[in-house]
Structure formats: structure tokens, C-alpha cells
Design an enzyme around this catalytic site. Structure first.
Site, PDB file in Angstrom:
ATOM      1  N   HIS A  78       0.692  -1.113  -0.330  1.00 38.67           N
ATOM      2  CA  HIS A  78      -0.062   0.260   0.497  1.00 38.67           C
ATOM      3  C   HIS A  78       0.752   1.319  -0.547  1.00 38.67           C
ATOM      4  O   HIS A  78       1.845   1.439   0.583  1.00 38.67           O
ATOM      5  CB  HIS A  78      -1.533  -0.297   0.741  1.00 38.67           C
ATOM      6  CG  HIS A  78       0.010   0.129   2.532  1.00 38.67           C
ATOM      7  ND1 HIS A  78      -0.621   1.402   3.420  1.00 38.67           N
ATOM      8  CD2 HIS A  78      -0.084  -1.006   3.161  1.00 38.67           C
ATOM      9  CE1 HIS A  78       0.213   1.179   4.382  1.00 38.67           C
ATOM     10  NE2 HIS A  78       0.005  -0.312   4.445  1.00 38.67           N
ATOM     11  N   ASP A  80       0.145   4.279   0.926  1.00 39.34           N
ATOM     12  CA  ASP A  80      -0.755   5.552   1.990  1.00 39.34           C
ATOM     13  C   ASP A  80       0.316   5.026   3.329  1.00 39.34           C
ATOM     14  O   ASP A  80       0.394   4.064   3.386  1.00 39.34           O
ATOM     15  CB  ASP A  80      -2.488   5.111   2.364  1.00 39.34           C
ATOM     16  CG  ASP A  80      -2.828   4.088   2.871  1.00 39.34           C
ATOM     17  OD1 ASP A  80      -2.677   2.798   3.217  1.00 39.34           O
ATOM     18  OD2 ASP A  80      -3.070   4.494   3.698  1.00 39.34           O
ATOM     19  N   ASP A 141       5.923   1.813   6.519  1.00 34.20           N
ATOM     20  CA  ASP A 141       4.738   1.288   6.300  1.00 34.20           C
ATOM     21  C   ASP A 141       3.765   2.121   4.996  1.00 34.20           C
ATOM     22  O   ASP A 141       3.516   3.231   6.310  1.00 34.20           O
ATOM     23  CB  ASP A 141       4.184   0.690   7.476  1.00 34.20           C
ATOM     24  CG  ASP A 141       2.729   0.592   7.532  1.00 34.20           C
ATOM     25  OD1 ASP A 141       2.404   0.272   6.341  1.00 34.20           O
ATOM     26  OD2 ASP A 141       2.214   0.405   8.935  1.00 34.20           O
ATOM     27  N   GLU A 175      -4.804   1.447   2.873  1.00 31.78           N
ATOM     28  CA  GLU A 175      -4.879   0.595   3.623  1.00 31.78           C
ATOM     29  C   GLU A 175      -5.340   0.738   5.066  1.00 31.78           C
ATOM     30  O   GLU A 175      -4.787   0.039   5.885  1.00 31.78           O
ATOM     31  CB  GLU A 175      -3.847   0.050   3.622  1.00 31.78           C
ATOM     32  CG  GLU A 175      -3.456  -1.686   4.030  1.00 31.78           C
ATOM     33  CD  GLU A 175      -2.785  -1.259   5.497  1.00 31.78           C
ATOM     34  OE1 GLU A 175      -2.710  -2.593   6.419  1.00 31.78           O
ATOM     35  OE2 GLU A 175      -2.087  -0.532   5.558  1.00 31.78           O
ATOM     36  N   GLU A 176      -4.696   2.329   5.895  1.00 30.39           N
ATOM     37  CA  GLU A 176      -4.590   1.890   6.693  1.00 30.39           C
ATOM     38  C   GLU A 176      -5.479   3.075   7.466  1.00 30.39           C
ATOM     39  O   GLU A 176      -6.294   3.245   8.631  1.00 30.39           O
ATOM     40  CB  GLU A 176      -3.734   3.550   6.756  1.00 30.39           C
ATOM     41  CG  GLU A 176      -1.978   2.853   6.224  1.00 30.39           C
ATOM     42  CD  GLU A 176      -1.172   1.880   7.805  1.00 30.39           C
ATOM     43  OE1 GLU A 176      -1.946   1.255   8.546  1.00 30.39           O
ATOM     44  OE2 GLU A 176      -0.180   1.922   7.370  1.00 30.39           O
ATOM     45  N   ASP A 198       4.440  -5.929   3.766  1.00 34.56           N
ATOM     46  CA  ASP A 198       3.980  -5.411   4.643  1.00 34.56           C
ATOM     47  C   ASP A 198       3.974  -6.159   5.723  1.00 34.56           C
ATOM     48  O   ASP A 198       2.949  -5.358   6.976  1.00 34.56           O
ATOM     49  CB  ASP A 198       1.855  -5.039   4.383  1.00 34.56           C
ATOM     50  CG  ASP A 198       1.719  -4.155   4.676  1.00 34.56           C
ATOM     51  OD1 ASP A 198       3.022  -2.548   5.765  1.00 34.56           O
ATOM     52  OD2 ASP A 198       0.665  -3.140   5.472  1.00 34.56           O
TER      53      ASP A 198
HETATM   54 ZN   LIG Z   1       1.446  -1.260   6.278  1.00 33.86          ZN
END
Ligand SMILES: [Zn+2]
Length: 418
Positions: A78, A80, A141, A175-176, A198
Site C-alpha cells: 500500500h 498510503d 509502512d 490501507e491504513e 507489509d
Molecule cells: Zn501497512
């Protein structure tokens, strides 16, 4: 500086923070700044169909260079970063040959990444560590995952001796904020199995997540003018307060559980004398136990309600996501080959159940069985986030081995039967 590091440093400098308050998709337009760059860089590497769609997803296909019939494998991460901590003007710092000291972040020296809080650092002595500068998160992340996948593509494209089947690349927004797979076009993606990049520690291979429901409870009191309420008014606020006070304190709550223990957890309460609404999240690794937790939560509510004659309640359960192991157990090769690829790179696979969900858990139930592989990203969602360059490099190595394993033991008989 290696291409992997150079890439990572460029990606984290781009602000891609997602926004849980937004109803738009993607939740913030700026996520597309990175996504469109990634599509462009994939095109430059010769990936002819690489593009970003209207939602901000990046899709790309690396054609097979083998004549075998091999399942199509997708690699996903991801773009974001978490809303918990600022992601604008990220200034990544490369600490070469980390010596085991606490790391003081220069733009705010009160921010110190200590080995006490992060003992994993002590395993990384001699590695090159990347941190933020003290004012923002780093965004490893999941830009570590993004950079690892981009580096994989570069290696495959530049070294045709690495044999592999057809591969798909998928970069997702949001995703977050829990919406990462909302607009994925599974048809267009056309993959059989996937891996999200991830995960955290070197060697981690996650294939088990929580199963999750949401519960909404609406308590209806009986309203009356307070001046003449005697014997009539039943106040929903007081019922709600009694109910929350009656929840177990030594068990069944996130603050007192760990490992494989489940819980119910109030996340939101609002209301007035007439009615009050309380929201819960319910979590367990065994899907069947969610219903048990929901029943015991309702029992507590019933006992409280019994003291307030005339008041009523509604109890609504909504499915959120399911433990991806339920799917992955049906396709043991997906996890098995990743574990073998790690062993072939000298690693011992670590499989801890994840007390949360991943995009992979949702993708698994959308027809793409999808465990999660390490990237080295640590101390997520905070100013103390860090990543080891050597961990990222190892992840690239594992992915190269993994695509080779899929090619070597080509076998479409293990494919999902739809
Ligand atoms: Zn993540």
C-alpha cells in the site's frame, strides 16, 4: 547508495497520508502522487501495461519467461501512510553501520529510538538503518514494501536468467483507513495467489489474522419532561453507563489480552436521555467464537436492562473480516513456498498470529489467497519508525527465490476451483 535505498528515500519523501474522515476514494488525492510515479517508473522499466486507474490503484503485469503453465502470482503493498502521525516533509536519514546506540532524531532531539523500547535494533548492529528526522513518521509502512516490489521488478527485468511465471503488481491506496481493497478489480488483476509485502521483522510470514465483527447497540429509554418525570423517565444515558461499567475488566478487553485471546471493545458512545448508541468491535482467531462473545456481551446488556423496566434495545451485528487462515489452509502451497523461499535464503520463517487484519485477509476472502511477508518496517505509525536496509534487501532476495520456486514446481492443480 543502492537503487533500493535510493528508491525508498524518494518514496518516503512523498506525502501519501490517508484520511479516515474522508468519504472520497482515495481518501486523499495526494496518494496518487506516488501511485502515478510508480506507474511511470514501471513503464520506464519496460512493463508495458503499467498504469494507475481512476481510484489510484496501480496495476502492472510482468509476462512469464517460462513455457510452463504456472499460477499467476501477485505482489501487493500500500502507498498510503497512517493518519496517526504527520507524513508531510518526511526527511529520511540513513544511519550507516548502526553500532547499537540509542538513535537521537535531529529535528526533535527529545525523540529517541531506544534499544530498550525496540530490542529488535540490537539484532541489527552493523546494518544500515533508515529513520525519520523526529517530526514525522518514516512511512516504511508500507513504502518499504513498495520499494521491495519495485526492486524485484527491476531485477527480473534486468536478469532474464531468473525464470518465473506471469506476475502481477498491485499498489493500493487507503490501507491504513481500512478501505484498501474497496475498489480492486479482481477480474482485471487476474491473479491466482498473492503476497502482501507489509510485515515487520526479518523472516516474518503471516497467514493468520483476527476474525472481526462490529456490534452496534442502541438503547431506548423513556423520555419525559424532567419537571414531571417521577415514575416515568427512564434515562438511556444511565443505562449505557451501567452497561459499560458492567463489562469485564480482567478479561475480554484488548488492554488485558494478548496472543490468541479474543475480546470485545467499546469504540464509540453517544446519545441522550432518550436513546444512546454504543459501538463495539469483536475479535477472535476462531470465527465461531465471535458469536459466543456476542452472546455474552448481549447477556451483560440484558442483565442491566432488566433493572430498567420499559427500556428496550436493538443489537446489530455486522461482519467485518475473517481470519485468512480459513482460506490459506486450503492452499498450503501458498504459505509453504514462501516459507521454503525464506529457508533457501538462510532465514527461519516466523509466524505469529496478527492481532488485526491486513489487506491480505480481505483479499484472501475476495478470491486471492494472500499471506503477508516481512519488509523490515518497525515501530509503525510513529516518529520512531525505522527500517533496516539489509532486511529490505533480504526481502527482495526472498521474492526472487519465491518466483523461481513457483516456476520450478509449476503445478496448476493446486489452483482455487471457483
Ligand atoms: Zn501497512
Amino acid at each position: 547508495m543502492t537503487q533500493l535505498v535510493e528508491r525508498f528515500m524518494r518514496y518516503v519523501a512523498i506525502d501519501t497520508q490517508s484520511d479516515p474522515e474522508s468519504n472520497a476514494f482515495p481518501s486523499t488525492e495526494k496518494q496518487k502522487d506516488l501511485s502515478s510515479l510508480l506507474a511511470q517508473e514501471l513503464l520506464q522499466m519496460g512493463i508495458a501495461d503499467a498504469h494507475m486507474d481512476e481510484w489510484g490503484y496501480v496495476y502492472a503485469t510482468i509476462p512469464s519467461n517460462s513455457d510452463k503453465d504456472i499460477p499467476v502470482i501477485c505482489f501487493c503493498s500500500h502507498v498510503d501512510t497512517a493518519p496517526d502521525c504527520s507524513g508531510s516533509n518526511v526527511k529520511p536519514i540513513l544511519h550507516r553501520q548502526y553500532a547499537g546506540q540509542d538513535i537521537i532524531l535531529p529535528d526533535d532531539p527529545s525523540q529517541v529510538i531506544t534499544t530498550k523500547a525496540h530490542p529488535y535494533l540490537l539484532q541489527k548492529i552493523g546494518d544500515d538503518i533508515i529513520t525519520a528526522s523526529g517530526l514525522t513518521l518514516l512511512g516504511a509502512d508500507d513504502k518499504a514494501g513498495v520499494a521491495i516490489i519495485m526492486e524485484l521488478v527491476r531485477r527480473l527485468v534486468s536478469d532474464p536468467s531468473i525464470q518465473h511465471g506471469k506476475l502481477k503488481i498491485l499498489f493500493t491506496p487507503d490501507e491504513e483507513v481500512g478501505r484498501g481493497v474497496e475498489h480492486v478489480d479482481m477480474q482485471k488483476l487476474g491473479a491466482d495467489f498473492g503476497y502482501t509485502l507489509d510485515g515487520s521483522e526479518l523472516g516474518s510470514l503471516e497467514f493468520e489474522t483476527f476474525s472481526a465483527d462490529g456490534v452496534e447497540i442502541i438503547i431506548h429509554g423513556i423520555i419525559a419532561h424532567p419537571g414531571s418525570a417521577k415514575g416515568k423517565l427512564v434515562n438511556a444515558i444511565k443505562i449505557a453507563a451501567d452497561f459499560v461499567a458492567a463489562l469485564p475488566k480482567d478479561s475480554m478487553a484488548p488492554e488485558v489480552t494478548e496472543g490468541r485471546q479474543g475480546f470485545f471493545h467499546p469504540t464509540d458512545i453517544k446519545g441522550g436521555a432518550e436513546s444512546a448508541t454504543i459501538k463495539f468491535i469483536i475479535r477472535d482467531f476462531e470465527t465461531a467464537r465471535l458469536a459466543e462473545h456476542e452472546a455474552s456481551l448481549e447477556d451483560i446488556l440484558k442483565r442491566v436492562m432488566a433493572q430498567y423496566p420499559g427500556a428496550t434495545y436493538q443489537y446489530k451485528v455486522k461482519e467485518q473480516y475473517r481470519n485468512m487462515r480459513e482460506i490459506l489452509d486450503q492452499y498450503p502451497d501458498v504459505v509453504g513456498r514462501a516459507a521454503n523461499a525464506m529457508r533457501a535464503c538462510g532465514l527461519t520463517p516466523l509466524s505469529e498470529p496478527v492481532r488485526g487484519g491486513t489487506d491480505g485477509s480481505r483479499l484472501s476472502f475476495m478470491g486471492l489467497p494472500c499471506p503477508n511477508i516481512f519488509t523490515g518496517e518497525m515501530a509503525l505509525h510513529s516518529k520512531h519508525e525505522f527500517v533496516s536496509v539489509q532486511d529490505m534487501e533480504k526481502a527482495v532476495e526472498v521474492l526472487v527465490k519465491l518466483v523461481q520456486h513457483w516456476e520450478l514446481s509449476a503445478d496448476r492443480s493446486i489452483l482455487p476451483t471457483s
